[in-house]
Design a protein around this motif. Structure first.
Motif, PDB file in Angstrom:
ATOM      1  N   ALA A  90       5.121   1.118   8.060  1.00  0.00           N
ATOM      2  CA  ALA A  90       3.914   0.715   8.688  1.00  0.00           C
ATOM      3  C   ALA A  90       2.588   1.411   8.151  1.00  0.00           C
ATOM      4  O   ALA A  90       1.303   0.893   8.140  1.00  0.00           O
ATOM      5  CB  ALA A  90       3.967   0.592  10.138  1.00  0.00           C
ATOM      6  N   ALA A  91       2.418   2.804   7.980  1.00  0.00           N
ATOM      7  CA  ALA A  91       1.401   3.560   7.475  1.00  0.00           C
ATOM      8  C   ALA A  91       1.236   3.189   6.059  1.00  0.00           C
ATOM      9  O   ALA A  91      -0.125   3.214   6.107  1.00  0.00           O
ATOM     10  CB  ALA A  91       1.818   5.068   7.676  1.00  0.00           C
ATOM     11  N   LYS A  92       2.015   2.856   5.469  1.00  0.00           N
ATOM     12  CA  LYS A  92       1.727   2.674   3.921  1.00  0.00           C
ATOM     13  C   LYS A  92       1.499   1.214   3.568  1.00  0.00           C
ATOM     14  O   LYS A  92       0.816   1.068   2.537  1.00  0.00           O
ATOM     15  CB  LYS A  92       2.726   3.365   3.047  1.00  0.00           C
ATOM     16  N   ASP A  93       2.197   0.180   4.233  1.00  0.00           N
ATOM     17  CA  ASP A  93       1.847  -1.243   3.811  1.00  0.00           C
ATOM     18  C   ASP A  93       1.180  -1.847   4.347  1.00  0.00           C
ATOM     19  O   ASP A  93       0.852  -3.102   4.034  1.00  0.00           O
ATOM     20  CB  ASP A  93       3.403  -1.757   4.287  1.00  0.00           C
ATOM     21  N   PHE A  94       0.338  -1.349   5.492  1.00  0.00           N
ATOM     22  CA  PHE A  94      -0.654  -2.355   6.182  1.00  0.00           C
ATOM     23  C   PHE A  94      -2.228  -1.489   6.299  1.00  0.00           C
ATOM     24  O   PHE A  94      -2.204  -0.045   6.459  1.00  0.00           O
ATOM     25  CB  PHE A  94      -0.227  -2.744   7.504  1.00  0.00           C
ATOM     26  N   VAL A  95      -3.211  -2.474   6.251  1.00  0.00           N
ATOM     27  CA  VAL A  95      -4.293  -1.699   6.745  1.00  0.00           C
ATOM     28  C   VAL A  95      -4.887  -2.600   7.968  1.00  0.00           C
ATOM     29  O   VAL A  95      -4.413  -3.873   8.471  1.00  0.00           O
ATOM     30  CB  VAL A  95      -5.566  -1.923   5.626  1.00  0.00           C
ATOM     31  N   GLY A  96      -5.627  -1.963   8.939  1.00  0.00           N
ATOM     32  CA  GLY A  96      -6.107  -2.710   9.945  1.00  0.00           C
ATOM     33  C   GLY A  96      -7.425  -3.613   9.865  1.00  0.00           C
ATOM     34  O   GLY A  96      -8.046  -3.189   8.830  1.00  0.00           O
ATOM     35  N   VAL A  97      -7.056  -4.923  10.376  1.00  0.00           N
ATOM     36  CA  VAL A  97      -8.414  -5.842  10.426  1.00  0.00           C
ATOM     37  C   VAL A  97      -9.153  -5.670  11.649  1.00  0.00           C
ATOM     38  O   VAL A  97     -10.325  -5.506  11.603  1.00  0.00           O
ATOM     39  CB  VAL A  97      -7.593  -7.196  10.327  1.00  0.00           C
ATOM     40  N   ALA A  98      -8.235  -6.093  12.864  1.00  0.00           N
ATOM     41  CA  ALA A  98      -9.201  -5.894  14.152  1.00  0.00           C
ATOM     42  C   ALA A  98      -8.119  -5.595  15.194  1.00  0.00           C
ATOM     43  O   ALA A  98      -6.837  -6.162  15.172  1.00  0.00           O
ATOM     44  CB  ALA A  98      -9.946  -7.078  14.306  1.00  0.00           C
ATOM     45  N   MET A  99      -8.417  -4.908  16.235  1.00  0.00           N
ATOM     46  CA  MET A  99      -7.851  -4.838  17.347  1.00  0.00           C
ATOM     47  C   MET A  99      -7.904  -6.214  18.262  1.00  0.00           C
ATOM     48  O   MET A  99      -8.906  -6.847  18.074  1.00  0.00           O
ATOM     49  CB  MET A  99      -8.265  -3.635  18.458  1.00  0.00           C
TER      50      MET A  99
END
Length: 339
Positions: A128-137
């Protein structure tokens, strides 16, 4: 030689500066066509896929369809909700992690998929930490501690703590989900209230047993508990967000009743495969912000037990990092595992 051709040739030869200027302009135009801002203007030019790693009809699915119906209107493109359920959200999340980072596949993630599962499962199938970036809560989903015990009125955390300490492990608490287990473990630790955990497979049976008096307490989502709170069959001891919520007017939080800093809530957010162009992440995040700020959307989200929360990409990434640390610490200390 044709006189017109000769004349044109002479004009070209006599204006080398003009020819250089035109060449420069054409070159600049070609470079601009490759510039991210120019590409951004074309996005999206086909349907967007949002993977929801839970079954159709469950809470995350209902929320995703509600929000992204409006986002699709703003983008003038269909947004396809793809349900990829299984393994507590791991199957769909792994599929999203392997998807091309081209701005056309996103993950509708949760506190489970993007904070807790790496500590609950031996091999979730993605990082989860390496594979994704946040878009929006998207929003917060506070839990509620509910009771049918006649000796525990509404907003009675101090009384609950006192009773638990007087008779350690005598008060049973129904826990129908992993999130409920995490809330329970943190409450027992933070409040120094030795309660006894009773695990259930679903909310229905846990709340039925609480209303029937088989167990005095349950921890569940506001959505699941609210009808029974409204009917008077259950009372809200506390809500688990840091502060009181519009979802349960008049109900104080655990923190507001003396357990300082207590804040354990579920949440939903949108993530992109790492490497997705930053301008797409920013643009989509902006559209989500606009939709969440509409009064009608806020009302509709509160009705299904979700408190809208605007949070841009960088802030979301920082929030998720902190949540991963918090959930990991609680899960490891309580020894919670899913085989």
């Amino acid at each position: 030689m044709n006189l017109h051709a000769k004349d044109a040739s002479m004009k070209r030869s006599k204006n080398p500066a003009r020819r250089s200027a035109i060449a420069a302009m054409l070159g600049a135009a070609a470079l601009w066509a490759l510039h991210p801002a120019a590409v951004a203007q074309a996005w999206p030019d086909k349907p967007i896929r949002v993977i929801v790693p839970y079954a159709a009809g469950q809470g995350a699915d209902v929320l995703a369809r509600l929000v992204f119906q409006e986002i699709g209107k703003r983008l003038n493109q269909p947004i396809v909700i793809e349900n990829r359920a299984g393994a507590g959200g791991n199957i769909g999340s792994a599929a999203a992690a392997r998807a091309p980072a081209d701005g056309y596949t996103f993950l509708f993630g949760t506190n489970a998929t993007n904070a807790a599962n790496e500590f609950l499962y031996a091999n979730p199938g993605y990082d989860a930490a390496k594979d994704f970036v946040g878009v929006a809560m998207i929003g917060l989903l506070p839990m509620v501690i509910a009771t049918s015990d006649a000796d525990l009125p509404a907003n009675s955390v101090p009384a609950l703590i006192e009773r638990a300490r007087a008779k350690p492990n005598a008060l049973n608490v129904g826990l129908p989900s992993t999130t409920a287990q995490v809330v329970f473990a943190e409450f027992v630790k933070s409040a120094q209230a030795p309660l006894f955990a009773v695990k259930y497979k679903a909310s229905g049976q846990s709340l039925t047993d609480t209303m029937g008096g088989q167990i005095p307490l349950a921890i569940d989502t506001v959505t699941a508990a609210r009808p029974h709170l409204a009917s008077g069959k259950l009372r809200a001891v506390a809500i688990t967000s840091l502060k009181a919520s519009d979802m349960l007017p008049g109900v104080k939080s655990v923190a507001e009743q003396g357990v300082q800093g207590f804040d354990v809530v579920a949440w939903d957010a949108l993530f992109a495969p790492r490497g997705t162009p930053a301008h797409i992440v920013q643009e989509l995040g902006g559209h989500i912000r606009h939709v969440l700020e509409q009064p009608d959307m806020r009302r509709r989200m509160l009705d299904i037990g979700v408190e809208p929360l605007v949070m841009p990409p960088a802030q979301l990434d920082a929030f998720v990092k902190d949540e991963r640390q918090k959930w990991g610490d609680i899960i490891k200390a309580a020894g919670i595992r899913i085989e």
